[in-house]
Design a protein around this motif. Structure first.
Motif, PDB file in Angstrom:
ATOM      1  N   GLN A   1       1.626  -6.980   2.719  1.00  0.00           N
ATOM      2  CA  GLN A   1       2.915  -7.524   3.143  1.00  0.00           C
ATOM      3  C   GLN A   1       3.970  -6.427   3.280  1.00  0.00           C
ATOM      4  N   VAL A   2       3.981  -5.498   2.333  1.00  0.00           N
ATOM      5  CA  VAL A   2       5.013  -4.457   2.313  1.00  0.00           C
ATOM      6  C   VAL A   2       4.667  -3.276   3.212  1.00  0.00           C
ATOM      7  N   LYS A   3       3.377  -2.916   3.240  1.00  0.00           N
ATOM      8  CA  LYS A   3       2.889  -1.757   3.999  1.00  0.00           C
ATOM      9  C   LYS A   3       3.679  -0.492   3.641  1.00  0.00           C
TER      10      LYS A   3
ATOM     11  N   LEU B   1       6.033  -5.822 -12.344  1.00  0.00           N
ATOM     12  CA  LEU B   1       6.833  -6.006 -11.149  1.00  0.00           C
ATOM     13  C   LEU B   1       6.641  -4.816 -10.222  1.00  0.00           C
ATOM     14  N   ILE B   2       6.372  -5.084  -8.959  1.00  0.00           N
ATOM     15  CA  ILE B   2       6.265  -4.032  -7.960  1.00  0.00           C
ATOM     16  C   ILE B   2       7.512  -4.084  -7.090  1.00  0.00           C
ATOM     17  N   PRO B   3       8.407  -3.082  -7.222  1.00  0.00           N
ATOM     18  CA  PRO B   3       9.595  -3.066  -6.375  1.00  0.00           C
ATOM     19  C   PRO B   3       9.260  -2.483  -5.010  1.00  0.00           C
ATOM     20  N   ALA B   4       9.713  -3.114  -3.963  1.00  0.00           N
ATOM     21  CA  ALA B   4       9.477  -2.620  -2.608  1.00  0.00           C
ATOM     22  C   ALA B   4      10.820  -2.424  -1.923  1.00  0.00           C
ATOM     23  N   VAL B   5      11.070  -1.207  -1.454  1.00  0.00           N
ATOM     24  CA  VAL B   5      12.344  -0.881  -0.824  1.00  0.00           C
ATOM     25  C   VAL B   5      12.255  -1.085   0.682  1.00  0.00           C
TER      26      VAL B   5
ATOM     27  N   ASN C   1      -7.644   0.478  -8.889  1.00  0.00           N
ATOM     28  CA  ASN C   1      -7.479  -0.682  -8.020  1.00  0.00           C
ATOM     29  C   ASN C   1      -6.326  -0.458  -7.040  1.00  0.00           C
ATOM     30  N   LEU C   2      -5.224   0.080  -7.550  1.00  0.00           N
ATOM     31  CA  LEU C   2      -4.052   0.335  -6.715  1.00  0.00           C
ATOM     32  C   LEU C   2      -4.342   1.415  -5.673  1.00  0.00           C
ATOM     33  N   ILE C   3      -5.068   2.443  -6.081  1.00  0.00           N
ATOM     34  CA  ILE C   3      -5.445   3.514  -5.148  1.00  0.00           C
ATOM     35  C   ILE C   3      -6.320   2.955  -4.028  1.00  0.00           C
ATOM     36  N   LYS C   4      -7.319   2.180  -4.407  1.00  0.00           N
ATOM     37  CA  LYS C   4      -8.258   1.629  -3.423  1.00  0.00           C
ATOM     38  C   LYS C   4      -7.539   0.711  -2.430  1.00  0.00           C
ATOM     39  N   CYS C   5      -6.686  -0.156  -2.940  1.00  0.00           N
ATOM     40  CA  CYS C   5      -5.959  -1.079  -2.063  1.00  0.00           C
ATOM     41  C   CYS C   5      -4.989  -0.325  -1.151  1.00  0.00           C
ATOM     42  N   SER C   6      -4.395   0.744  -1.670  1.00  0.00           N
ATOM     43  CA  SER C   6      -3.466   1.542  -0.865  1.00  0.00           C
ATOM     44  C   SER C   6      -4.185   2.166   0.319  1.00  0.00           C
ATOM     45  N   LYS C   7      -5.389   2.654   0.077  1.00  0.00           N
ATOM     46  CA  LYS C   7      -6.159   3.274   1.150  1.00  0.00           C
ATOM     47  C   LYS C   7      -6.627   2.233   2.169  1.00  0.00           C
ATOM     48  N   GLU C   8      -6.936   1.042   1.685  1.00  0.00           N
ATOM     49  CA  GLU C   8      -7.378  -0.016   2.592  1.00  0.00           C
ATOM     50  C   GLU C   8      -6.253  -0.460   3.521  1.00  0.00           C
TER      51      GLU C   8
ATOM     52  N   ASP D   1      -0.611  -8.937 -11.138  1.00  0.00           N
ATOM     53  CA  ASP D   1      -1.542  -8.408 -12.137  1.00  0.00           C
ATOM     54  C   ASP D   1      -2.166  -7.177 -11.498  1.00  0.00           C
ATOM     55  N   ILE D   2      -1.838  -5.999 -12.017  1.00  0.00           N
ATOM     56  CA  ILE D   2      -2.278  -4.761 -11.384  1.00  0.00           C
ATOM     57  C   ILE D   2      -3.802  -4.622 -11.382  1.00  0.00           C
ATOM     58  N   SER D   3      -4.459  -5.350 -12.261  1.00  0.00           N
ATOM     59  CA  SER D   3      -5.922  -5.285 -12.296  1.00  0.00           C
ATOM     60  C   SER D   3      -6.564  -6.270 -11.319  1.00  0.00           C
ATOM     61  N   SER D   4      -5.736  -7.091 -10.665  1.00  0.00           N
ATOM     62  CA  SER D   4      -6.241  -8.056  -9.690  1.00  0.00           C
ATOM     63  C   SER D   4      -6.194  -7.453  -8.290  1.00  0.00           C
ATOM     64  N   ARG D   5      -7.353  -7.258  -7.703  1.00  0.00           N
ATOM     65  CA  ARG D   5      -7.398  -6.687  -6.364  1.00  0.00           C
ATOM     66  C   ARG D   5      -6.710  -7.600  -5.354  1.00  0.00           C
ATOM     67  N   TYR D   6      -6.859  -8.898  -5.541  1.00  0.00           N
ATOM     68  CA  TYR D   6      -6.232  -9.854  -4.629  1.00  0.00           C
ATOM     69  C   TYR D   6      -4.715  -9.735  -4.687  1.00  0.00           C
ATOM     70  N   ASP D   7      -4.153  -9.715  -5.910  1.00  0.00           N
ATOM     71  CA  ASP D   7      -2.698  -9.627  -6.079  1.00  0.00           C
ATOM     72  C   ASP D   7      -2.137  -8.361  -5.441  1.00  0.00           C
ATOM     73  N   VAL D   8      -2.748  -7.228  -5.787  1.00  0.00           N
ATOM     74  CA  VAL D   8      -2.252  -5.942  -5.299  1.00  0.00           C
ATOM     75  C   VAL D   8      -2.393  -5.841  -3.784  1.00  0.00           C
TER      76      VAL D   8
END
Length: 285
Positions: free
Chosen positions: A33-35, A3-7, A65-72, A20-27
């Motif tokens: 959406q959250v930015k 679960l990814i909580p977004a405040v 994967n999370l790092i890469k998506c965050s930078k994108e 799924d944290i290993s899914s680039r699409y999911d993350v």
């Protein structure tokens, strides 16, 4: 799945997204959406799981994967990753931990200048903890709180943190021997052990028992299962893991909120309340 909580700061609300944290699409979908501006990455399997593939998929690939998506996405200003001090001490899954740590450090101030921080605790407990506190309470309930391995003089209370290219060791600043802490939890949970009732198993003997147990499990299950008491666990509960924290106290003004006993009382209190609520729920059903 995690679960990814977004405040939502504007509304003071928290939304949860199952991904799924290993899914680039999911993350990527959730981050777009959250930015987020600040990301706290705490997702991990149980560190005692024998499934090394799962550990690598989540802790290494999932983190990168999370790092890469965050930078994108480009909105992130800070990325906090909860790792483990075992990367510098007990060396379980060292390759996975080393690769993950390298990814975090390499991502610092690159691309969109997002800052990355790696926090390396040795043993986390408190309200909400079911692993460390739960294991100690279950051990006490089973009548094994009077058992210790070795002399029992090994300190075990610390956290390691890396902040913007610098390393900081963090402990509770209230040193306790590991087995004293175990018996403290037993006492708080009302499974007190008298000093005269403590039974000591020599370290070498416990290592031999663990080795034989691992071998029997390996043969009996064709390597699919591992015993709870492994050589790694024996080393973990027998080693001393303490660090000097003068640097973080002097430069960052760090002071622990509670001493060890108060922290444990809070952790045990929460766990017992939760345990009672679960039992009550089962009876109602």
């Amino acid at each position: 799945m995690y679960l990814i909580p977004a405040v939502d700061a504007s509304q003071g609300a928290v939304n949860y997204y199952e991904v799924d944290i290993s899914s680039r699409y999911d993350v990527s979908r959730v981050l777009q959406q959250v930015k987020p501006k600040v990301i706290f990455h705490t997702a991990t399997p149980n560190p005692f799981t024998p499934d090394h593939t799962l550990l690598e998929r989540v802790n290494d690939f999932g983190t990168r994967n999370l790092i890469k998506c965050s930078k994108e996405v480009g909105t992130g200003k800070a990325f906090f990753y909860t790792s483990s001090s075992s990367i510098v001490r007990d060396h379980r899954n060292p390759l996975v931990k080393a690769k993950t740590s390298q990814s975090i450090l390499a991502a610092n101030r690159t691309g969109n200048d997002m800052l990355t921080v790696t926090i390396r605790p040795a043993s986390i407990y408190g309200e909400g903890d079911e692993l460390t506190t739960g294991n100690l309470i279950r051990n006490a309930r089973s009548g094994h709180a009077n058992i210790q391995i070795g002399s029992g003089r090994n300190m075990f209370d610390n956290t390691y943190e890396r902040v913007e290219g610098e390393a900081f060791f963090v402990i509770s600043d209230d040193p306790h021997f590991f087995w004293d802490t175990s018996r403290l939890v037993a006492s708080i949970a009302e499974y007190s052990v008298e000093e005269k009732d403590v039974r000591t198993i020599p370290y070498w003997l416990m290592m031999l028992i663990a080795f034989l147990s691992e071998w029997i499990y390996w043969v009996g299950t064709l390597g699919r299962k591992r015993p709870k008491m492994t050589r790694w666990v024996v080393r973990l509960v027998s080693m001393e893991r303490t660090f000097c924290i003068e640097k973080i106290k002097t430069r960052l003004g760090y002071r622990p909120l509670f001493n060890t006993e108060e922290s444990m009382r809070r952790a045990v209190g929460w766990f017992l309340d939760q345990d009672h609520a679960d039992e009550t729920s089962k009876k109602v059903k």
